[in-house]
Write an enzyme that holds these catalytic residues in place. Structure first.
Site, mmCIF file in Angstrom:
data_model
loop_
_atom_site.group_PDB
_atom_site.id
_atom_site.type_symbol
_atom_site.label_atom_id
_atom_site.label_comp_id
_atom_site.label_asym_id
_atom_site.label_seq_id
_atom_site.Cartn_x
_atom_site.Cartn_y
_atom_site.Cartn_z
ATOM 1 N N LYS A 171 -10.477 4.722 2.980
ATOM 2 C CA LYS A 171 -9.616 4.096 1.974
ATOM 3 C C LYS A 171 -10.587 3.465 0.982
ATOM 4 C CE LYS A 171 -5.941 2.051 3.358
ATOM 5 N NZ LYS A 171 -4.888 1.151 3.844
ATOM 6 N N TYR A 230 -11.929 28.069 3.109
ATOM 7 C CA TYR A 230 -11.973 26.616 2.896
ATOM 8 C C TYR A 230 -10.838 26.125 2.015
ATOM 9 C CZ TYR A 230 -14.622 27.990 -1.284
ATOM 10 O OH TYR A 230 -15.031 28.577 -2.446
ATOM 11 N N LEU A 279 -4.993 5.171 9.229
ATOM 12 C CA LEU A 279 -5.834 6.317 8.878
ATOM 13 C C LEU A 279 -6.039 7.224 10.089
ATOM 14 C CD1 LEU A 279 -8.570 4.641 6.634
ATOM 15 C CD2 LEU A 279 -6.449 5.762 5.939
ATOM 16 N N GLU A 280 -6.102 6.634 11.268
ATOM 17 C CA GLU A 280 -6.262 7.405 12.496
ATOM 18 C C GLU A 280 -5.118 8.408 12.666
ATOM 19 O OE1 GLU A 280 -6.555 4.154 12.064
ATOM 20 O OE2 GLU A 280 -7.888 3.242 13.549
ATOM 21 N N GLU A 329 0.835 -1.213 0.000
ATOM 22 C CA GLU A 329 0.000 0.000 0.000
ATOM 23 C C GLU A 329 0.866 1.258 0.000
ATOM 24 O OE1 GLU A 329 -3.938 -0.708 2.453
ATOM 25 O OE2 GLU A 329 -2.169 -1.360 3.591
#
Length: 122
Positions: free
Chosen positions: A102, A57, A75-76, A25
């Site tokens: 993901k 933004y 991801l955390e 990955e």
């Protein structure tokens, strides 16, 4: 008029990045979808029409884009870095909710995604 809450939201940010616990990955990469909702603790821009009284933004997007380019196993961890940078850079943000998916994790499913969602406040 009494403003109860004011949020800026960025929806369905689609970015290519290199996150994952599996070495492949990190080498090949994949697509990720991020959604973010930030509570703005100043309402000055509503009456003033002044960009300096709020958070642009596009500046939020730039933080997200930049942090997504740093590979992480989890991801955390990516979300935590984004949260830290946004709170550091924009003092009028009081709360952020972020979800990061993901889009095609290596689990053999068709059209599968895996996500984390974190809500944090200053």
């Amino acid at each position: 008029m009494r403003i109860k809450e004011y949020h800026i939201e960025l929806d369905n940010i689609h970015l290519y990045a290199y996150h994952g616990a599996i070495a492949q990955e990190n080498k090949v990469g994949g697509w990720y979808t991020l959604n973010l909702r930030a509570r703005i603790d100043s309402h000055d821009s509503i009456a003033s029409d002044n960009l300096e009284a709020t958070v642009n933004y596009a500046d939020i997007y730039e933080v997200v884009r930049s942090e997504m380019q740093i590979p992480s196993k989890l991801l955390e961890h990516v979300c935590g870095r984004i949260l830290d940078k946004l709170f550091e850079k924009f003092t009028i943000i009081g709360e952020i909710e972020i979800s990061l998916s993901k889009d095609t994790p290596p689990m053999g499913g068709d059209r599968l995604s895996s996500s984390v969602r974190i809500k944090a406040e200053r």
